[in-house]
Motif scaffolding. Sequence first.
Motif, PDB file in Angstrom:
ATOM      1  N   LYS A 103       2.949  12.073  -9.996  1.00  0.00           N
ATOM      2  CA  LYS A 103       2.283  11.566  -8.796  1.00  0.00           C
ATOM      3  C   LYS A 103       2.657  12.413  -7.573  1.00  0.00           C
TER       4      LYS A 103
ATOM      5  N   GLY B 127       1.433   4.879  -5.012  1.00  0.00           N
ATOM      6  CA  GLY B 127       2.387   4.138  -5.823  1.00  0.00           C
ATOM      7  C   GLY B 127       3.810   4.576  -5.571  1.00  0.00           C
TER       8      GLY B 127
ATOM      9  N   LEU C 171       2.751  -1.794  -0.567  1.00  0.00           N
ATOM     10  CA  LEU C 171       1.629  -2.084  -1.463  1.00  0.00           C
ATOM     11  C   LEU C 171       1.217  -3.541  -1.334  1.00  0.00           C
TER      12      LEU C 171
ATOM     13  N   ILE D 298       6.512   2.456 -12.686  1.00  0.00           N
ATOM     14  CA  ILE D 298       5.638   2.812 -11.582  1.00  0.00           C
ATOM     15  C   ILE D 298       4.869   1.565 -11.154  1.00  0.00           C
TER      16      ILE D 298
ATOM     17  N   GLU E 293       1.665   0.842  -8.717  1.00  0.00           N
ATOM     18  CA  GLU E 293       0.660   1.567  -7.951  1.00  0.00           C
ATOM     19  C   GLU E 293      -0.541   0.692  -7.631  1.00  0.00           C
ATOM     20  N   THR E 294      -1.276   1.101  -6.625  1.00  0.00           N
ATOM     21  CA  THR E 294      -2.474   0.387  -6.207  1.00  0.00           C
ATOM     22  C   THR E 294      -3.484   0.317  -7.351  1.00  0.00           C
TER      23      THR E 294
END
Length: 351
Positions: free
Chosen positions: A147, A160, A177, A218, A220-221
Amino acid sequence: MKIIVLAGGLSTERDVSLASAAGICKTLLEKGHEAFLLDVFMGLENAPENLEDVFTLPDHGLGIAKNISEIEPDLEAIKASRPDQSPCFFGPNVIELCRMADITFLGLHGGEGENGKLQAAFDLLGIRYTGPDSLGCAVAMDKGLTKQVFLESGVDTPAGVCLYKNNSNCSLRALGLQLPVVVKPCSGGSSIGVYIVNTEEEYQEALKKSFRYEDEVIVETYIKGREFACGVIDGKALPPIEIIPKTGFFDYANKYQAGATEEVCPADISEEIAERMKALTVKAFKALKLNVYSRADFLLDEAGNLYCLEMNTLPGMTSASLLPKEAQAAGIEYADLCELIIQKSMEARYQ
């Protein structure tokens, strides 16, 4: 050529690897090669007195192949079943046979097969192998590092952060987030341990479940959109393929159970989006220092934005897998694809 097709191992993708490698081994035999399917962890306990005779054994090692279950394998049971009970990743006669081969075709997925360690060991031992080098594999296997590389290289990817098991009490707000989010192991594959969560309760439960696989995850969106994959061979992208699960998302069960997912290749998208996806695939491939071949996973949202999720350095290679389907759409049949991977691996490192 004398070829060892290496499979199995101790990753949660063990069964997938055995199925992939069996297909590779069979097609290499049909092409006239002396190929043998070998489990890297279990090895070959009862080998012939003259080890090189392995390459002409009538079953070619194919007896170890099995169907892919709906659930990931019990790795502790696999370890307990090894006759010599050694903790060594390489089973009996594996190194010797790989050194005898003209090249070792890596049919491994996940874990030590895909994280660069095996590639580095083979480099030191002078064993020729297929697929990317150790550096690219190591970087691409770590989703958090991937990422960062993507963001620095201009490859769009969902926002993320990495969380560690001993320091995972941060709220989503503190992480920058908001729900919904995706929780997944940092170095996993085949969508094992991946959860899409919509509530705080689901988020906490997903963390517990993902941390069963690794000490780093992880968060993340969540991107709502269509799922795609795009392969690359020798720096050139293949036609994108769209993945349409009948239920849920492209998880472990949907990946490997017949009829669970529809796949469309070439994908039904505009030429502009297809070319943009192919360009991003090559960009990601180069940014991660990869060579020979890989496969990128993408999401396309309703606004037409593309998000690259990761690069798979040793993607599935059954005849029904995504990369072979993309290659076929480009006019490369499965058997020719296997030989092309060998050719490009030899050119990348051994000529």
